[in-house]
Design a protein around this motif. Sequence first.
Motif, PDB file in Angstrom:
ATOM      1  N   SER A  19     -40.867  -2.206  33.496  1.00 40.91           N
ATOM      2  CA  SER A  19     -39.664  -1.149  33.188  1.00 40.91           C
ATOM      3  C   SER A  19     -40.025  -0.332  31.969  1.00 40.91           C
ATOM      4  N   SER A  20     -39.746   1.070  32.133  1.00 42.83           N
ATOM      5  CA  SER A  20     -39.976   1.908  31.052  1.00 42.83           C
ATOM      6  C   SER A  20     -41.607   2.164  30.774  1.00 42.83           C
ATOM      7  N   VAL A  21     -42.432   1.755  31.363  1.00 43.08           N
ATOM      8  CA  VAL A  21     -43.732   2.321  31.128  1.00 43.08           C
ATOM      9  C   VAL A  21     -44.015   3.938  31.610  1.00 43.08           C
ATOM     10  N   GLY A  22     -43.001   4.414  32.200  1.00 43.22           N
ATOM     11  CA  GLY A  22     -43.254   6.000  32.449  1.00 43.22           C
ATOM     12  C   GLY A  22     -43.568   6.116  33.971  1.00 43.22           C
ATOM     13  N   ARG A  82     -45.498  -2.323  52.014  1.00 42.47           N
ATOM     14  CA  ARG A  82     -45.851  -2.062  53.441  1.00 42.47           C
ATOM     15  C   ARG A  82     -46.072  -0.379  53.737  1.00 42.47           C
ATOM     16  N   HIS A  83     -45.427   0.184  53.026  1.00 40.58           N
ATOM     17  CA  HIS A  83     -45.274   1.728  53.197  1.00 40.58           C
ATOM     18  C   HIS A  83     -46.760   2.403  52.543  1.00 40.58           C
ATOM     19  N   CYS A  84     -47.234   1.605  51.763  1.00 38.04           N
ATOM     20  CA  CYS A  84     -48.570   2.346  50.833  1.00 38.04           C
ATOM     21  C   CYS A  84     -49.795   2.099  51.295  1.00 38.04           C
ATOM     22  N   ASP A  85     -50.686   3.272  51.053  1.00 34.07           N
ATOM     23  CA  ASP A  85     -52.116   2.889  51.243  1.00 34.07           C
ATOM     24  C   ASP A  85     -52.813   2.644  50.224  1.00 34.07           C
ATOM     25  N   GLY A  86     -52.321   2.774  49.050  1.00 35.34           N
ATOM     26  CA  GLY A  86     -52.909   2.149  48.086  1.00 35.34           C
ATOM     27  C   GLY A  86     -51.899   2.406  46.719  1.00 35.34           C
ATOM     28  N   VAL A  87     -52.370   1.706  45.503  1.00 34.35           N
ATOM     29  CA  VAL A  87     -51.118   1.804  44.404  1.00 34.35           C
ATOM     30  C   VAL A  87     -51.814   2.195  42.883  1.00 34.35           C
ATOM     31  N   ILE A  88     -51.007   2.679  42.018  1.00 33.46           N
ATOM     32  CA  ILE A  88     -51.092   2.962  40.856  1.00 33.46           C
ATOM     33  C   ILE A  88     -50.591   1.700  40.034  1.00 33.46           C
ATOM     34  N   LEU A  89     -51.274   0.996  39.120  1.00 34.68           N
ATOM     35  CA  LEU A  89     -50.629   0.177  38.307  1.00 34.68           C
ATOM     36  C   LEU A  89     -50.570   0.601  36.880  1.00 34.68           C
ATOM     37  N   MET A  90     -49.369   0.484  36.313  1.00 34.55           N
ATOM     38  CA  MET A  90     -49.274   1.081  34.906  1.00 34.55           C
ATOM     39  C   MET A  90     -48.731   0.285  33.971  1.00 34.55           C
ATOM     40  N   PRO A 118     -56.910  -0.272  47.724  1.00 32.56           N
ATOM     41  CA  PRO A 118     -57.263   0.588  46.808  1.00 32.56           C
ATOM     42  C   PRO A 118     -56.098   0.631  45.716  1.00 32.56           C
ATOM     43  N   LEU A 119     -56.722   0.619  44.513  1.00 32.24           N
ATOM     44  CA  LEU A 119     -55.894   0.711  43.307  1.00 32.24           C
ATOM     45  C   LEU A 119     -56.485   1.145  42.000  1.00 32.24           C
ATOM     46  N   VAL A 120     -55.665   1.846  41.117  1.00 30.32           N
ATOM     47  CA  VAL A 120     -56.120   2.266  39.978  1.00 30.32           C
ATOM     48  C   VAL A 120     -55.024   1.792  38.914  1.00 30.32           C
ATOM     49  N   LEU A 121     -55.708   1.769  37.529  1.00 28.18           N
ATOM     50  CA  LEU A 121     -55.006   1.447  36.440  1.00 28.18           C
ATOM     51  C   LEU A 121     -54.532   2.613  35.386  1.00 28.18           C
ATOM     52  N   ILE A 122     -53.424   2.475  34.952  1.00 25.99           N
ATOM     53  CA  ILE A 122     -53.203   3.700  34.059  1.00 25.99           C
ATOM     54  C   ILE A 122     -52.576   2.902  32.601  1.00 25.99           C
ATOM     55  N   GLY A 123     -53.197   3.271  31.475  1.00 27.66           N
ATOM     56  CA  GLY A 123     -52.352   2.987  30.251  1.00 27.66           C
ATOM     57  C   GLY A 123     -51.599   4.367  30.012  1.00 27.66           C
ATOM     58  N   ASN A 124     -50.394   4.465  29.969  1.00 25.91           N
ATOM     59  CA  ASN A 124     -49.552   5.643  29.799  1.00 25.91           C
ATOM     60  C   ASN A 124     -49.047   5.708  28.346  1.00 25.91           C
ATOM     61  N   LYS A 125     -48.701   6.825  27.973  1.00 27.57           N
ATOM     62  CA  LYS A 125     -48.064   7.173  26.525  1.00 27.57           C
ATOM     63  C   LYS A 125     -49.066   7.146  25.598  1.00 27.57           C
TER      64      LYS A 125
END
Length: 207
Positions: A19-22, A82-90, A118-125
Amino acid sequence: MKDNDNNLEKIKLGIFGDSSVGKTYFSRKYVNDINLESSLSTIGIEYLTINKVLSNGEKYTIYIYDTAGQEKYRSLSLNSLRHCDGVILMYDITNKKTFDSISEWIKNIYEKKDEDYPLVLIGNKCDLKDERIISKEEGIEMAEKYKTTYFETSAKEGINIEKPIEELINKIIKNKEENKKKTNIGNNIKLDARKNIQKNNQKKSCC
Ligand code: GTP
């Protein structure tokens, strides 16, 4: 939207993290939702959609499933996989707990998906330079551990919003093509096996 835009290929992405990562800010920034100040903690799942031309010139309808990061919604959020072809982890670069949670999110995802998902990693803020706790190197190291790509973004300042999604979409398209090839090979093997059985049966009936 033009009439023929209804027939565009659909790409469905999920965005996960504490929660609250953006996540909501980031998703809304991507779809140019101007109503950013009204962002409240997500309850359940929301989805946003936009038609986009990517740098390869192809146009897609992109769905973003913006999931709730709060612990109490975790299984509901993960159900949207189940709907997603890939994900962003933040995670939030100013909050160590959100960084430490990434391994848990990935573990939860691999319980439902294959390791080539498929996934990618994001460091936000990344605009909060003075409050940074997780270094860029730590982000890259985490991404390498899970054989993926790391991006730093600021959903608030609109920094690096497009690149992670393009990278994820490229991974999704590659993944879909590989799966299609595997299915074709599987179908050809089945077809050859059926032909061999037919041939053998014909031989038997000749004798
Ligand atoms: P949940 O819906 O609870 O899972 O949270 P979320 O991950 O969707 O977070 P949300 O987008 O609602 O953002 C939480 C808060 O972080 C907001 O009040 C924003 O002000 C702030 N925020 C989001 N992105 C950024 C950013 O890039 N920089 C800064 N400085 N603040 C941000």
